[in-house]
Design an enzyme around this catalytic site. Structure first.
Site, PDB file in Angstrom:
ATOM      1  N   LEU A 159       6.611 -28.406  50.449  1.00  0.00           N
ATOM      2  CA  LEU A 159       6.388 -26.968  50.632  1.00  0.00           C
ATOM      3  C   LEU A 159       5.582 -26.497  49.426  1.00  0.00           C
ATOM      4  O   LEU A 159       5.771 -27.008  48.313  1.00  0.00           O
ATOM      5  CB  LEU A 159       7.713 -26.206  50.680  1.00  0.00           C
ATOM      6  N   ASP A 160       4.718 -25.510  49.632  1.00  0.00           N
ATOM      7  CA  ASP A 160       3.953 -24.961  48.509  1.00  0.00           C
ATOM      8  C   ASP A 160       4.911 -24.317  47.511  1.00  0.00           C
ATOM      9  O   ASP A 160       6.032 -23.929  47.860  1.00  0.00           O
ATOM     10  CB  ASP A 160       2.971 -23.889  49.001  1.00  0.00           C
ATOM     11  N   LYS A 161       4.405 -24.151  46.289  1.00  0.00           N
ATOM     12  CA  LYS A 161       5.252 -23.571  45.223  1.00  0.00           C
ATOM     13  C   LYS A 161       5.776 -22.189  45.627  1.00  0.00           C
ATOM     14  O   LYS A 161       6.914 -21.829  45.334  1.00  0.00           O
ATOM     15  CB  LYS A 161       4.409 -23.482  43.940  1.00  0.00           C
TER      16      LYS A 161
ATOM     17  N   LYS B  10      -0.889 -21.524  56.202  1.00  0.00           N
ATOM     18  CA  LYS B  10      -1.807 -20.545  55.584  1.00  0.00           C
ATOM     19  C   LYS B  10      -3.212 -20.711  56.152  1.00  0.00           C
ATOM     20  O   LYS B  10      -3.886 -19.724  56.486  1.00  0.00           O
ATOM     21  CB  LYS B  10      -1.826 -20.731  54.065  1.00  0.00           C
TER      22      LYS B  10
END
Ligand code: URA
Length: 251
Positions: free
Chosen positions: A102-104, A201
Site C-alpha cells: 500500500l502507498d505510504k 490513483k
C-alpha cells in the site's frame, strides 16, 4: 521432526543463538527430560516442550491483520520510514512480510505473515483476487467514468487495467470515522483484482477524477475488522486464515 533450537525460534521468536543458549542453560525440557544439545530432535506434533517452567506450543506461522495508518510504509524494512512490521510491538518479527503493498498515504487492511507460500499465492499477478478500496473523490463519477473504470482503462502500462467494479459504499463504509480528512464530496468502493503500482490513483486520474483519500477495506472477502483503529492490529482467526488459503487455491 525438528531441532529443539529451531522449535524455540519458531515458537518464541528467539534468534538461533538465543535458542541455543536457552537449551545449554538447562532450562528446556522435552517430555519432562532436560535437553542440553540444541541439535536434539523432537516431533513438533507429539512431543511436549517446556521452557523455564512454561509449556511451549509450536507455532510455525503467524498471521496478523493491521489497520495501516497513513505515514507508514509497507516495505519489510526501511532505513527512513516506520514500516507496518515496526508497528507489531512485542511480537516475534522473524521473517514477517506484508501481503502486497500500500502507498505510504494509503490506510486500511494489511495482512502480515511469515507464511511465504501464502504471501506468494495471494500476490502472484496471475491470481485474480479482488481487493476493495474505499476511495474519496472530489465529485460523483458519471456513468461514463464508471463504465471506463469497470471495462478497463489505459494507465500508460503495456495493458489496460483488468475489469473492475465500482460500488456505492454501504452505511459501514460511508460512516467510516478514520476516513475523514476532508475535501471529498463523494465516495466509491473500487474493487480491483490487480496490484499495479499506484493503480487506484492512476485509474481515477485516467478517467479525469482523482483520489483524495484511499483505504483498503478487504482482500478476497477478508474484511478489515472495523474495531481496529489506525495502527492497531490483531491475529487472524483460524477461519480467516482458512479463508485466505481457500482464496489462494481457487484463483
Ligand atoms: N492503489 C493505489 O493507488 N495505492 C495503493 O496504495 C493501493 C492501490
Amino acid at each position: 521432526m525438528i531441532r529443539i533450537d529451531k522449535f524455540l525460534c519458531d515458537s518464541l521468536g528467539l534468534s538461533r543463538s538465543e535458542a541455543k543458549k536457552a537449551v545449554s542453560s538447562g532450562k528446556v525440557l522435552i517430555n519432562d527430560v532436560k535437553v542440553l544439545r540444541p541439535e536434539a530432535k523432537l516431533s513438533e506434533d507429539s512431543d511436549r516442550v517446556v521452557f523455564d517452567g512454561v509449556p511451549v506450543v509450536y507455532e510455525r506461522f503467524v498471521y496478523y491483520m493491521l489497520n495501516k495508518p497513513a505515514g507508514v510504509v509497507s516495505a519489510n524494512t526501511d532505513s527512513r520510514d516506520r514500516t507496518c512490521i515496526d508497528l507489531l510491538k512485542d511480537e516475534k518479527k522473524k521473517d514477517l512480510s506484508c501481503v502486497g503493498r500500500l502507498d505510504k498515504d494509503t490506510t486500511g487492511l494489511m495482512i502480515i505473515t511469515n507464511d511465504g507460500a501464502l504471501v506468494h499465492a495471494l500476490t502472484a499477478p496471475s491470481k485474480d483476487i479482488f481487493k476493495d478500496y474505499l476511495v474519496s473523490i472530489p465529485k460523483p463519477l458519471t456513468e461514463e467514468q464508471i463504465d471506463s473504470l469497470e471495462n478497463g482503462v489505459d494507465i500508460n502500462d503495456k495493458m489496460p487495467t483488468k475489469p473492475a467494479f465500482v460500488k456505492i459504499p454501504d452505511d459501514t463504509f460511508a460512516s467510516d470515522r478514520d476516513f475523514d480528512r476532508g475535501g471529498d464530496t463523494a465516495r466509491i468502493v473500487l474493487s480491483i483484482s490487480e496490484g499495479r503500482f499506484h493503480q487506484v490513483k492512476r485509474m481515477l486520474i485516467a478517467v479525469g477524477s482523482k483520489v483524495i483519500d484511499l483505504k483498503r477495506m478487504s482482500i478476497g472477502g477478508l474484511k478489515l475488522d472495523g474495531s481496529l483503529k489506525p495502527g492497531e492490529y490483531r491475529r487472524l482467526t483460524e477461519g480467516e486464515v482458512e479463508l485466505l488459503r481457500s482464496i489462494s487455491r481457487q484463483s
